[in-house]
Design a protein around this motif. Structure first.
Motif, PDB file in Angstrom:
ATOM      1  N   VAL A 189      10.775   7.727   7.150  1.00 26.09           N
ATOM      2  CA  VAL A 189      10.729   7.384   5.728  1.00 26.09           C
ATOM      3  C   VAL A 189       9.274   7.204   5.288  1.00 26.09           C
ATOM      4  CG1 VAL A 189      11.234   5.535   4.062  1.00 26.09           C
ATOM      5  CG2 VAL A 189      13.036   6.370   5.575  1.00 26.09           C
ATOM      6  N   LEU A 190       8.512   6.426   6.066  1.00 30.69           N
ATOM      7  CA  LEU A 190       7.112   6.190   5.701  1.00 30.69           C
ATOM      8  C   LEU A 190       6.294   7.476   5.761  1.00 30.69           C
ATOM      9  CD1 LEU A 190       6.387   2.743   7.378  1.00 30.69           C
ATOM     10  CD2 LEU A 190       6.794   3.236   4.960  1.00 30.69           C
ATOM     11  N   HIS A 191       6.576   8.307   6.754  1.00 30.51           N
ATOM     12  CA  HIS A 191       5.834   9.566   6.853  1.00 30.51           C
ATOM     13  C   HIS A 191       6.106  10.439   5.630  1.00 30.51           C
ATOM     14  CE1 HIS A 191       4.849  13.658   8.101  1.00 30.51           C
ATOM     15  NE2 HIS A 191       3.870  13.066   8.761  1.00 30.51           N
ATOM     16  N   GLU A 192       7.377  10.623   5.322  1.00 29.45           N
ATOM     17  CA  GLU A 192       7.720  11.489   4.192  1.00 29.45           C
ATOM     18  C   GLU A 192       7.251  10.897   2.862  1.00 29.45           C
ATOM     19  OE1 GLU A 192      11.666  13.453   2.222  1.00 29.45           O
ATOM     20  OE2 GLU A 192      11.448  13.548   4.405  1.00 29.45           O
ATOM     21  N   GLY A 193       7.312   9.577   2.742  1.00 29.57           N
ATOM     22  CA  GLY A 193       6.979   8.930   1.479  1.00 29.57           C
ATOM     23  C   GLY A 193       5.503   8.680   1.246  1.00 29.57           C
ATOM     24  N   LEU A 194       4.694   8.601   2.333  1.00 35.76           N
ATOM     25  CA  LEU A 194       3.292   8.214   2.179  1.00 35.76           C
ATOM     26  C   LEU A 194       2.282   9.244   2.676  1.00 35.76           C
ATOM     27  CD1 LEU A 194       3.501   4.483   3.399  1.00 35.76           C
ATOM     28  CD2 LEU A 194       3.656   5.349   1.043  1.00 35.76           C
ATOM     29  N   ASP A 195       2.671  10.114   3.575  1.00 34.91           N
ATOM     30  CA  ASP A 195       1.720  11.057   4.168  1.00 34.91           C
ATOM     31  C   ASP A 195       1.085  11.948   3.097  1.00 34.91           C
ATOM     32  OD1 ASP A 195       0.513  12.242   6.585  1.00 34.91           O
ATOM     33  OD2 ASP A 195       1.636  14.025   6.003  1.00 34.91           O
ATOM     34  N   GLY A 196      -0.222  12.008   3.115  1.00 32.00           N
ATOM     35  CA  GLY A 196      -0.946  12.865   2.176  1.00 32.00           C
ATOM     36  C   GLY A 196      -1.364  12.170   0.893  1.00 32.00           C
ATOM     37  N   LEU A 197      -0.974  10.910   0.721  1.00 33.04           N
ATOM     38  CA  LEU A 197      -1.370  10.180  -0.484  1.00 33.04           C
ATOM     39  C   LEU A 197      -2.794   9.647  -0.344  1.00 33.04           C
ATOM     40  CD1 LEU A 197       1.843   8.079  -1.239  1.00 33.04           C
ATOM     41  CD2 LEU A 197       1.174  10.277  -2.190  1.00 33.04           C
ATOM     42  N   SER A 198      -3.342   9.148  -1.445  1.00 33.93           N
ATOM     43  CA  SER A 198      -4.660   8.526  -1.403  1.00 33.93           C
ATOM     44  C   SER A 198      -4.526   7.111  -0.843  1.00 33.93           C
ATOM     45  CB  SER A 198      -5.260   8.464  -2.807  1.00 33.93           C
ATOM     46  OG  SER A 198      -4.555   7.510  -3.592  1.00 33.93           O
ATOM     47  N   ALA A 199      -5.635   6.556  -0.398  1.00 36.31           N
ATOM     48  CA  ALA A 199      -5.632   5.173   0.097  1.00 36.31           C
ATOM     49  C   ALA A 199      -5.139   4.218  -0.989  1.00 36.31           C
ATOM     50  CB  ALA A 199      -7.033   4.789   0.575  1.00 36.31           C
ATOM     51  N   ALA A 200      -5.606   4.419  -2.214  1.00 33.83           N
ATOM     52  CA  ALA A 200      -5.204   3.522  -3.314  1.00 33.83           C
ATOM     53  C   ALA A 200      -3.694   3.560  -3.538  1.00 33.83           C
ATOM     54  CB  ALA A 200      -5.940   3.898  -4.598  1.00 33.83           C
ATOM     55  N   GLU A 201      -3.092   4.751  -3.460  1.00 33.66           N
ATOM     56  CA  GLU A 201      -1.637   4.871  -3.654  1.00 33.66           C
ATOM     57  C   GLU A 201      -0.878   4.125  -2.560  1.00 33.66           C
ATOM     58  OE1 GLU A 201      -0.785   9.145  -5.702  1.00 33.66           O
ATOM     59  OE2 GLU A 201      -1.850   9.211  -3.786  1.00 33.66           O
ATOM     60  N   ILE A 202      -1.350   4.232  -1.319  1.00 29.95           N
ATOM     61  CA  ILE A 202      -0.676   3.555  -0.206  1.00 29.95           C
ATOM     62  C   ILE A 202      -0.841   2.050  -0.331  1.00 29.95           C
ATOM     63  CG2 ILE A 202      -0.737   3.186   2.298  1.00 29.95           C
ATOM     64  CD1 ILE A 202      -1.328   6.218   2.551  1.00 29.95           C
ATOM     65  N   LEU A 203      -2.050   1.597  -0.674  1.00 31.45           N
ATOM     66  CA  LEU A 203      -2.292   0.160  -0.788  1.00 31.45           C
ATOM     67  C   LEU A 203      -1.487  -0.473  -1.925  1.00 31.45           C
ATOM     68  CD1 LEU A 203      -6.122   0.075  -0.074  1.00 31.45           C
ATOM     69  CD2 LEU A 203      -4.257  -0.656   1.439  1.00 31.45           C
ATOM     70  N   ALA A 204      -1.084   0.333  -2.907  1.00 30.79           N
ATOM     71  CA  ALA A 204      -0.311  -0.182  -4.045  1.00 30.79           C
ATOM     72  C   ALA A 204       1.182  -0.327  -3.743  1.00 30.79           C
ATOM     73  CB  ALA A 204      -0.508   0.734  -5.259  1.00 30.79           C
TER      74      ALA A 204
END
Length: 151
Positions: A95-110
């Motif tokens: 779930v985390l891989h599909e939902g977060l992989d390739g995003l910016s640091a700011a997007e993940i931290l939010a």
């Protein structure tokens, strides 16, 4: 539940979980466990490059890397290693891989720290496993926060 604070791919995953019954959520989590990508060759034989999330009941290792995306900004790449006999742990990693992989640091931290609860699995799996899921997200966010900031 409100998913507007989530990145698009993660919001779609949460919506998928919320749209089905509790037993179907476990099946969906199993699907994500089967879809977790294999580690790239450069990481397979180098466990020292990965960090164990000790809060998980099953052995789960992760690492992050950054790469320059087409737009010139850094994107975060996530890599997970979890045994096939740990489908819950692998499923959440998926779930985390599909939902977060390739995003910016700011997007993940939010991403809200309680995001795992949005999947609606709190009655279907043990509190210990839920803590492991939350710890996995927390570890990713700490590693992302420690990345060198781009000017």
């Amino acid at each position: 539940m409100n998913t507007t604070a989530l990145p698009t791919a993660l919001a779609e995953i949460v919506d998928d979980f919320q749209a089905v019954t509790e037993p179907e959520r476990l099946q969906l989590l199993l699907e994500f466990s089967r879809e977790l990508p294999e580690l790239p060759e450069r990481l397979k034989d180098h466990p020292e490059l990965m960090e164990q999330v000790v809060e998980c009941q099953s052995p789960l290792f992760l690492t992050i890397e950054t790469e320059l995306s087409d737009g010139g900004a850094d994107s975060v790449r996530l890599f997970f290693k979890a045994p096939p006999e740990a489908p819950t742990t692998r499923g959440f990693a998926g779930v985390l891989h599909e939902g977060l992989d390739g995003l910016s640091a700011a997007e993940i931290l939010a991403v809200p720290d309680d995001m795992p609860e949005l999947l609606g699995l709190t009655r279907a799996i043990t509190p210990l496993r839920m803590r492991g899921m939350t710890a996995m997200l927390g570890r990713i966010k700490r590693k992302v926060a420690a990345l060198p900031q781009q000017p």
